[in-house]
Design a protein around this motif. Structure first.
Motif, PDB file in Angstrom:
ATOM      1  N   UNK A  43      40.198  41.200  53.474  1.00  0.00           N
ATOM      2  CA  UNK A  43      39.397  41.463  52.280  1.00  0.00           C
ATOM      3  C   UNK A  43      40.187  41.158  51.011  1.00  0.00           C
ATOM      4  N   UNK A  44      41.460  41.509  50.994  1.00  0.00           N
ATOM      5  CA  UNK A  44      42.293  41.197  49.834  1.00  0.00           C
ATOM      6  C   UNK A  44      42.448  39.691  49.670  1.00  0.00           C
ATOM      7  N   UNK A  45      42.550  38.976  50.783  1.00  0.00           N
ATOM      8  CA  UNK A  45      42.648  37.518  50.714  1.00  0.00           C
ATOM      9  C   UNK A  45      41.366  36.920  50.147  1.00  0.00           C
ATOM     10  N   UNK A  46      40.219  37.520  50.473  1.00  0.00           N
ATOM     11  CA  UNK A  46      38.941  37.020  49.954  1.00  0.00           C
ATOM     12  C   UNK A  46      38.890  37.034  48.433  1.00  0.00           C
ATOM     13  N   UNK A  47      39.567  38.006  47.813  1.00  0.00           N
ATOM     14  CA  UNK A  47      39.536  38.118  46.349  1.00  0.00           C
ATOM     15  C   UNK A  47      40.808  37.556  45.720  1.00  0.00           C
ATOM     16  N   UNK A  48      41.556  36.766  46.481  1.00  0.00           N
ATOM     17  CA  UNK A  48      42.733  36.102  45.941  1.00  0.00           C
ATOM     18  C   UNK A  48      43.969  36.958  45.844  1.00  0.00           C
ATOM     19  N   UNK A  49      44.064  38.013  46.663  1.00  0.00           N
ATOM     20  CA  UNK A  49      45.220  38.907  46.603  1.00  0.00           C
ATOM     21  C   UNK A  49      46.002  38.911  47.915  1.00  0.00           C
ATOM     22  N   UNK A  50      46.030  37.779  48.572  1.00  0.00           N
ATOM     23  CA  UNK A  50      46.824  37.651  49.787  1.00  0.00           C
ATOM     24  C   UNK A  50      48.300  37.872  49.466  1.00  0.00           C
ATOM     25  N   UNK A  51      48.951  38.737  50.219  1.00  0.00           N
ATOM     26  CA  UNK A  51      50.356  39.025  49.988  1.00  0.00           C
ATOM     27  C   UNK A  51      50.612  40.223  49.092  1.00  0.00           C
ATOM     28  N   UNK A  52      49.544  40.823  48.561  1.00  0.00           N
ATOM     29  CA  UNK A  52      49.696  41.977  47.667  1.00  0.00           C
ATOM     30  C   UNK A  52      49.350  43.299  48.353  1.00  0.00           C
ATOM     31  N   UNK A  53      49.292  43.293  49.678  1.00  0.00           N
ATOM     32  CA  UNK A  53      48.880  44.484  50.420  1.00  0.00           C
ATOM     33  C   UNK A  53      49.722  45.715  50.093  1.00  0.00           C
ATOM     34  N   UNK A  54      51.020  45.545  49.885  1.00  0.00           N
ATOM     35  CA  UNK A  54      51.922  46.679  49.698  1.00  0.00           C
ATOM     36  C   UNK A  54      52.218  46.998  48.239  1.00  0.00           C
ATOM     37  N   UNK A  55      51.474  46.378  47.337  1.00  0.00           N
ATOM     38  CA  UNK A  55      51.630  46.683  45.909  1.00  0.00           C
ATOM     39  C   UNK A  55      50.781  47.899  45.555  1.00  0.00           C
ATOM     40  N   UNK A  56      51.263  48.657  44.564  1.00  0.00           N
ATOM     41  CA  UNK A  56      50.497  49.782  44.035  1.00  0.00           C
ATOM     42  C   UNK A  56      49.682  49.295  42.835  1.00  0.00           C
TER      43      UNK A  56
ATOM     44  N   UNK B 101      49.508  50.234  39.843  1.00  0.00           N
ATOM     45  CA  UNK B 101      50.288  50.171  38.599  1.00  0.00           C
ATOM     46  C   UNK B 101      51.181  48.937  38.526  1.00  0.00           C
ATOM     47  N   UNK B 102      51.366  48.258  39.658  1.00  0.00           N
ATOM     48  CA  UNK B 102      52.270  47.118  39.715  1.00  0.00           C
ATOM     49  C   UNK B 102      51.565  45.777  39.535  1.00  0.00           C
ATOM     50  N   UNK B 103      50.258  45.803  39.331  1.00  0.00           N
ATOM     51  CA  UNK B 103      49.505  44.555  39.163  1.00  0.00           C
ATOM     52  C   UNK B 103      48.711  44.597  37.867  1.00  0.00           C
ATOM     53  N   UNK B 104      48.188  43.457  37.455  1.00  0.00           N
ATOM     54  CA  UNK B 104      47.463  43.348  36.179  1.00  0.00           C
ATOM     55  C   UNK B 104      46.074  43.968  36.274  1.00  0.00           C
ATOM     56  N   UNK B 105      45.437  44.137  35.103  1.00  0.00           N
ATOM     57  CA  UNK B 105      44.084  44.700  35.069  1.00  0.00           C
ATOM     58  C   UNK B 105      43.087  43.864  35.829  1.00  0.00           C
ATOM     59  N   UNK B 106      43.186  42.536  35.698  1.00  0.00           N
ATOM     60  CA  UNK B 106      42.275  41.663  36.426  1.00  0.00           C
ATOM     61  C   UNK B 106      42.472  41.756  37.926  1.00  0.00           C
ATOM     62  N   UNK B 107      43.723  41.886  38.340  1.00  0.00           N
ATOM     63  CA  UNK B 107      44.014  42.024  39.771  1.00  0.00           C
ATOM     64  C   UNK B 107      43.523  43.360  40.305  1.00  0.00           C
ATOM     65  N   UNK B 108      43.614  44.407  39.479  1.00  0.00           N
ATOM     66  CA  UNK B 108      43.101  45.713  39.911  1.00  0.00           C
ATOM     67  C   UNK B 108      41.597  45.654  40.115  1.00  0.00           C
ATOM     68  N   UNK B 109      40.892  44.931  39.240  1.00  0.00           N
ATOM     69  CA  UNK B 109      39.445  44.791  39.409  1.00  0.00           C
ATOM     70  C   UNK B 109      39.126  44.056  40.705  1.00  0.00           C
ATOM     71  N   UNK B 110      39.914  43.024  41.004  1.00  0.00           N
ATOM     72  CA  UNK B 110      39.683  42.279  42.237  1.00  0.00           C
ATOM     73  C   UNK B 110      40.002  43.135  43.470  1.00  0.00           C
ATOM     74  N   UNK B 111      41.055  43.952  43.350  1.00  0.00           N
ATOM     75  CA  UNK B 111      41.384  44.853  44.459  1.00  0.00           C
ATOM     76  C   UNK B 111      40.281  45.878  44.664  1.00  0.00           C
ATOM     77  N   UNK B 112      39.726  46.381  43.554  1.00  0.00           N
ATOM     78  CA  UNK B 112      38.619  47.340  43.651  1.00  0.00           C
ATOM     79  C   UNK B 112      37.392  46.678  44.264  1.00  0.00           C
ATOM     80  N   UNK B 113      37.187  45.398  43.967  1.00  0.00           N
ATOM     81  CA  UNK B 113      36.085  44.657  44.579  1.00  0.00           C
ATOM     82  C   UNK B 113      36.310  44.508  46.084  1.00  0.00           C
ATOM     83  N   UNK B 114      37.560  44.237  46.466  1.00  0.00           N
ATOM     84  CA  UNK B 114      37.878  44.140  47.895  1.00  0.00           C
ATOM     85  C   UNK B 114      37.580  45.449  48.599  1.00  0.00           C
ATOM     86  N   UNK B 115      37.922  46.575  47.960  1.00  0.00           N
ATOM     87  CA  UNK B 115      37.629  47.869  48.578  1.00  0.00           C
ATOM     88  C   UNK B 115      36.129  48.104  48.657  1.00  0.00           C
TER      89      UNK B 115
END
Length: 261
Positions: free
Chosen positions: A132-145, A147-161
């Motif tokens: 799911x993270x790969x679907x939103x372009x966050x492949x390799x960010x599985x172990x990031x918190x 707070x460690x990623x940008x606002x746009x990336x957080x939105x994409x992570x929330x979309x993956x969830x």
């Protein structure tokens, strides 16, 4: 109400004579609209008109004062608790803030609903979360918190969830809030890609003109004064043919005026 009709398709969601209120204060009343399967349906209007309140009623977070919401022709509003819970598992929701758990990694955020609502093994859950993270372009960010990623990336992570349980309907509450124009456009593109590849129906609350015209198939405009839907149709058709002054000003406003909406 001004209504611009387009070609018909299968109805996924229907609001019938819906009135929303907080106690004696009516927010919106006598709302009737239909959301077709596989379309991007936009709820728009000025500040305080009830956009987010309407979305909350569609997912069962608040009960309407009158009327009902139907899914596939069956009442969601008057369904019993178990039926509601079952249907809610077919929803995915992206909140305005993203609402990721700050103490969990991105993979752990995605794993949470999978652990609660599926019988997948831990290994399978890790695989699904990574996919799911790969679907939103966050492949390799599985172990990031978060707070460690940008606002746009957080939105994409929330979309993956939000997509973790393969929802039939995705709900977005101001997904571009707090994003720069480039990140917002990328999120719009991602929403369309997911809709096209997965066949998901999308309901989105937004005041962002760029998003409305880029991804909206059908829109309703909530009028804060009349407390009713004052216009409905495809955004391009509303912009070119509707004469309601509030709708005209909303759809033709200058970009810098977005800050006051």
């Amino acid at each position: 109400m001004i209504k611009v009709t387009t070609s018909s398709s299968k109805i996924c969601i229907e609001a019938c004579d819906l009135t929303l209120a907080y106690g004696s204060r009516v927010v919106m009343q006598d709302m009737n609209f239909k959301v077709n399967s596989g379309e991007v349906f936009v709820i728009m209007g000025g500040s305080g008109c009830g956009k987010s309140t309407l979305l909350k009623s569609m997912v069962g977070l608040i009960e309407p004062a009158e009327g009902e919401v139907l899914y596939g022709g069956k009442s969601f509003t008057y369904a019993d608790l178990e039926e509601k819970k079952t249907l809610q598992r077919s929803f995915g929701i992206l909140y305005q803030s993203g609402a990721l758990w700050g103490s969990m990694t991105l993979a752990e955020n995605l794993a949470l609903p999978l652990e609660q609502y599926t019988t997948l093994t831990k290994f399978e859950i890790r695989e699904v979360a990574a996919f799911k993270l790969a679907l939103v372009g966050l492949n390799g960010f599985e172990n990031y918190y978060p707070s460690e990623i940008s606002g746009g990336m957080r939105k994409r992570a929330a979309l993956a969830r939000a997509m973790a349980l393969d929802p039939e309907v995705l709900f977005f509450d101001e997904p571009s809030a707090g994003l720069d124009p480039l990140s917002s456009a990328r999120l719009d593109d991602l929403i369309l890609q997911l809709r096209d590849s997965l066949g998901t129906t999308v309901v989105i609350v937004t005041h962002e003109l760029a998003s409305i015209f880029a991804i909206g198939d059908h829109c309703i405009f909530l009028d804060v004064d009349s407390k009713r839907i004052s216009a409905e149709g495809a955004p391009q058709e509303l912009a070119s043919s509707v004469e309601d002054q509030k709708v005209v000003e909303f759809l033709h406003r200058r970009p810098e005026s977005m800050l006051s909406i």
